[in-house]
Design an enzyme around this catalytic site. Structure first.
Site, PDB file in Angstrom:
ATOM      1  N   LYS A   1     -19.807  31.588  30.118  1.00  0.00           N
ATOM      2  CA  LYS A   1     -18.572  30.871  29.798  1.00  0.00           C
ATOM      3  C   LYS A   1     -17.571  30.916  30.940  1.00  0.00           C
ATOM      4  O   LYS A   1     -16.666  30.083  30.998  1.00  0.00           O
ATOM      5  CB  LYS A   1     -17.959  31.432  28.513  1.00  0.00           C
ATOM      6  CG  LYS A   1     -18.824  31.142  27.289  1.00  0.00           C
ATOM      7  CD  LYS A   1     -18.222  31.716  26.021  1.00  0.00           C
ATOM      8  CE  LYS A   1     -19.114  31.407  24.831  1.00  0.00           C
ATOM      9  NZ  LYS A   1     -18.596  31.952  23.562  1.00  0.00           N
TER      10      LYS A   1
ATOM     11  N   LYS B   1     -30.913  23.045  22.346  1.00  0.00           N
ATOM     12  CA  LYS B   1     -30.590  23.594  21.043  1.00  0.00           C
ATOM     13  C   LYS B   1     -29.805  22.577  20.222  1.00  0.00           C
ATOM     14  O   LYS B   1     -29.031  21.795  20.779  1.00  0.00           O
ATOM     15  CB  LYS B   1     -29.741  24.863  21.181  1.00  0.00           C
ATOM     16  CG  LYS B   1     -30.495  26.093  21.610  1.00  0.00           C
ATOM     17  CD  LYS B   1     -29.565  27.272  21.821  1.00  0.00           C
ATOM     18  CE  LYS B   1     -28.840  27.669  20.560  1.00  0.00           C
ATOM     19  NZ  LYS B   1     -28.010  28.883  20.745  1.00  0.00           N
TER      20      LYS B   1
ATOM     21  N   LYS C   1     -23.239  21.608  17.773  1.00  0.00           N
ATOM     22  CA  LYS C   1     -22.095  20.814  17.307  1.00  0.00           C
ATOM     23  C   LYS C   1     -21.457  20.030  18.448  1.00  0.00           C
ATOM     24  O   LYS C   1     -20.711  19.082  18.211  1.00  0.00           O
ATOM     25  CB  LYS C   1     -21.050  21.728  16.664  1.00  0.00           C
ATOM     26  CG  LYS C   1     -20.505  22.795  17.585  1.00  0.00           C
ATOM     27  CD  LYS C   1     -19.527  23.709  16.871  1.00  0.00           C
ATOM     28  CE  LYS C   1     -19.020  24.827  17.777  1.00  0.00           C
ATOM     29  NZ  LYS C   1     -20.039  25.822  18.066  1.00  0.00           N
TER      30      LYS C   1
END
Length: 347
Positions: free
Chosen positions: A114, A210, A213
């Site tokens: 991140k 994957k 969302k």
């Protein structure tokens, strides 16, 4: 009923729940409530390590709690609550910030991802909470002296850090623990709880990614609040190849989309991939996709309906979360009182 092992797990309210969350985590929580003392948390304090719109955060918190219940968790058997209602999580998290070492945190691969990889190009732009949140995760688990944690591969490193923090606290404060009447370690060193192989659900449009969302196409992801018609539509439009289904799992090698859809069918039906292919091997997608759509609707639509009913009744959900938090505090408060005494805080 009294159980010998206590389980803690949680899901972060940072987006709409999807099929991967259900098959990879939520569904696997349910059987444990009959064999362990279970606490299932909505970890809303973890969510704000990156910016969350407050309205969305509250909505997602209710939706995750509703998903727990709709999937089969019983609030009378399991303690279901949101993290921020039990302030001891934050207090123990701070103490663990002072136990953990900077080098431990710097090795956390999720932070590196991140913050821009090994070079950490964005590390000065992300929140301090994002860097330190593994200490809070350790606090979540150890606050309840959980002995077992069901974790996926992406969380194993964090559980190992929790184990390191527990060991270091027990070592650093060994004299104080003994002086206060302790006969051994204050915190247990939690173990990974094996719950069988987890289904890694991939995008319905690209089997190399994957299910997420954040995917650009809504048709790639089945959300837990999708209705029956939308679930069936997404399955029927899923990307496939031109070949018929093989008769055994080895034949799925190199066929990512096929492997994903067969895996979803196997997981939803609680069957092995080989068993599913024994039924559908040699047949085309014109047969398999409608069967998968029917199965997906049969399993997921009732959960979606119950989630919608629950989230529309904020009074019921508030009562469940409030009761869960009160029950969680009955465990957390004496543990935290012991920690304060061991550390040397005046209270």
């Amino acid at each position: 009923m009294t159980f010998t092992q206590r389980v803690f797990s949680g899901i972060k309210p940072s987006g709409d729940l999807h099929l991967g969350n259900y098959l990879g985590a939520i569904r696997r929580f349910v059987p444990l409530q009959d064999t362990h003392e279970t606490l299932y948390c909505v970890v809303d304090m973890h969510a704000i390590t990156v910016w969350q719109d407050p309205v969305d955060l509250k909505r997602w918190t209710y939706e995750i709690a509703a998903a727990y219940i709709a999937a089969g968790l019983d609030p009378r058997k399991s303690i279901i609550f949101n993290q921020s209602q039990v302030v001891e999580h934050a207090e123990l998290g701070w103490i663990f910030n002072c136990v953990a070492r900077v080098g431990w945190m710097s090795r956390m691969t999720q932070f590196k991802d991140k913050a821009g990889g090994e070079g950490g190009e964005n590390s000065e732009q992300v929140s301090l909470g994002l860097y330190a949140y593994p200490s809070l995760m350790a606090a979540d688990i150890l606050l309840y002296k959980a002995t077992a944690v069901p974790v996926g591969d992406d969380q194993k490193q964090h559980l190992e850090l929790t184990r390191d923090i527990a060991k270091k606290f027990n070592h650093d404060y060994k004299k104080q623990i003994k002086a206060l009447g302790g006969k051994g370690d204050f915190f247990p060193v939690p173990e990974t709880l094996a719950t069988g192989p987890a289904m890694r659900v991939k995008s319905l449009k690209d089997g190399s990614k994957k299910m997420s969302k954040s995917d650009a196409s809504d048709m790639s992801t089945i959300y837990m609040m999708d209705d029956a018609d939308l679930i069936a539509k997404k399955i029927k439009r899923a990307t496939t190849d031109a070949d018929a289904l093989p008769s055994e799992a080895a034949g799925l090698a190199g066929r990512a989309e096929a492997e994903n859809l067969v895996g979803i069918y196997a997981s939803l039906s609680n069957r092995s991939v080989d068993d599913v292919l024994g039924e559908f091997g040699g047949q085309g997608w014109g047969v398999f996709k409608p069967a998968l759509a029917d199965l997906s609707v049969a399993v997921l639509a009732p959960i979606a309906d119950e989630m919608k009913r629950l989230v529309s009744d904020r009074g019921e959900m508030d009562n469940i979360l409030r009761d869960g938090a009160a029950r969680a505090r009955t465990i957390a408060e004496p543990v935290m009182a012991g920690v304060r005494d061991i550390v040397g805080f005046v209270r």
